[in-house]
Design an enzyme around this catalytic site. Structure first.
Site, mmCIF file in Angstrom:
data_model
loop_
_atom_site.group_PDB
_atom_site.id
_atom_site.type_symbol
_atom_site.label_atom_id
_atom_site.label_comp_id
_atom_site.label_asym_id
_atom_site.label_seq_id
_atom_site.Cartn_x
_atom_site.Cartn_y
_atom_site.Cartn_z
ATOM 1 C CG HIS A 1 0.188 6.197 -0.701
ATOM 2 N ND1 HIS A 1 -0.945 6.699 -1.282
ATOM 3 C CD2 HIS A 1 -0.193 5.717 0.512
ATOM 4 C CE1 HIS A 1 -1.985 6.526 -0.465
ATOM 5 N NE2 HIS A 1 -1.545 5.928 0.627
ATOM 6 C CG HIS B 1 -1.771 1.182 1.415
ATOM 7 N ND1 HIS B 1 -3.122 1.186 1.149
ATOM 8 C CD2 HIS B 1 -1.485 2.439 1.846
ATOM 9 C CE1 HIS B 1 -3.622 2.384 1.398
ATOM 10 N NE2 HIS B 1 -2.649 3.169 1.829
ATOM 11 C CD GLU B 2 1.650 3.562 3.733
ATOM 12 O OE1 GLU B 2 1.779 4.613 3.088
ATOM 13 O OE2 GLU B 2 0.682 3.372 4.500
ATOM 14 C CE1 TYR C 1 -8.370 6.776 3.296
ATOM 15 C CE2 TYR C 1 -10.410 7.782 4.029
ATOM 16 C CZ TYR C 1 -9.066 7.883 3.731
ATOM 17 O OH TYR C 1 -8.453 9.089 3.881
ATOM 18 C CG HIS D 1 -6.033 6.553 0.341
ATOM 19 N ND1 HIS D 1 -5.636 7.601 1.128
ATOM 20 C CD2 HIS D 1 -5.250 5.502 0.691
ATOM 21 C CE1 HIS D 1 -4.662 7.198 1.933
ATOM 22 N NE2 HIS D 1 -4.402 5.930 1.682
HETATM 23 ZN ZN LIG Z 1 -2.569 5.141 2.144
#
Ligand SMILES: [Zn+2]
Length: 257
Positions: free
Chosen positions: A155, A151-152, A209, A161
């Site tokens: 980014h 996930h990171e 999310y 997101h």
């Molecule tokens: Zn994130």
């Protein structure tokens, strides 16, 4: 009476299964990073990063349109990756990128721009896109899972997101009344001229999310459309960690491969 109290506690504890993004938010709050933009993106606190850029950065643009925000040759370098106590999770995340995308995470040699994956800052967070020079990507204590690392790193590759997409209101409902006061800005969405979408809206994306993100009362803050009880667990596709096919397609589309 004791049994009743126990059952009540159990009832609260089992109200919902905590998702990965809720976990990230909690870790960041405990690490003193509770005010990160969208929960895990450094923003106004960093002198390199003006507040306006945080909301207007066109990091979802094509390589040719926004070369400053893309990584050379689809290659991301890692300044320091070997000293982690949980290095297996980091390398498992690298393997996910190597196996499914054209992005390669390689040890840094002489590259000017690179991600410095660090445990010491605390929290799980990353900037969006390429800043230039050394940029931190934090995987602190509690962030050692492969899915959090993936996930990171996404980014870092240039993605925000999923629920901040321009078209998100067709797919999800937002419940401001259940959010901690002052966290509503984390549910902003971008306009069509700020971001590119790169494919369909995926409720299960690794960048989405969870239903209870920023919830103050154990009630959902975001759910699939017309699903107020969160029967569809958002952002939780994982069995062992890793991408959804939609995430893979978006990365490969952004990097033209
Ligand atoms: Zn994130």
């Amino acid at each position: 009476m004791r049994a009743v109290v126990f059952l009540l506690c159990l009832g609260v504890a089992l109200a919902h299964e905590r998702g990965n993004f809720e976990h990230i938010i909690e870790i960041n709050r405990e690490a003193g990073h509770g005010d990160l933009f969208e929960g895990d993106i450094p923003c106004e606190d960093n002198p390199m990063y003006e507040e306006t850029k945080c909301s207007e950065w066109a990091s979802w643009g094509q390589c040719e349109d926004n070369p400053d925000f893309m990584w050379y040759y689809c290659r991301m370098t890692c300044g320091k990756c070997d000293w982690f106590p949980t290095v297996d999770a980091i390398y498992a995340a690298f393997d996910q990128y190597n196996e499914h995308t054209c992005i390669r995470w390689v040890p840094r040699t002489t590259e000017t721009d690179y991600a410095h994956i660090s445990r010491s800052y605390g929290g799980c967070w990353s900037y969006v896109g390429r800043l230039g020079g050394k940029q931190d990507l934090s995987l602190g204590e509690g962030c050692e899972s492969t899915k959090t690392a993936v996930h990171e790193m996404m980014h870092c590759a240039g993605f925000y997101h999923t629920q901040s997409r321009t078209d998100r209101d067709y797919y999800v409902n937002i419940y401001e009344e259940n959010m901690y006061e002052g966290t509503e800005y984390n549910f902003a969405k971008y306009t069509a001229d700020q971001v590119d979408l790169y494919g369909y809206y995926d409720l299960y994306s690794i960048m989405h999310y969870d239903c209870y993100s920023f919830s103050k009362n154990n009630e959902p803050t975001i759910t699939a459309k017309n699903d107020p009880s969160c029967n569809t667990p958002l952002g939780q596709p994982y069995v062992g960690g890793g991408f959804r096919q939609s995430d893979i397609d978006k990365l490969n589309s952004m990097y033209n491969c």
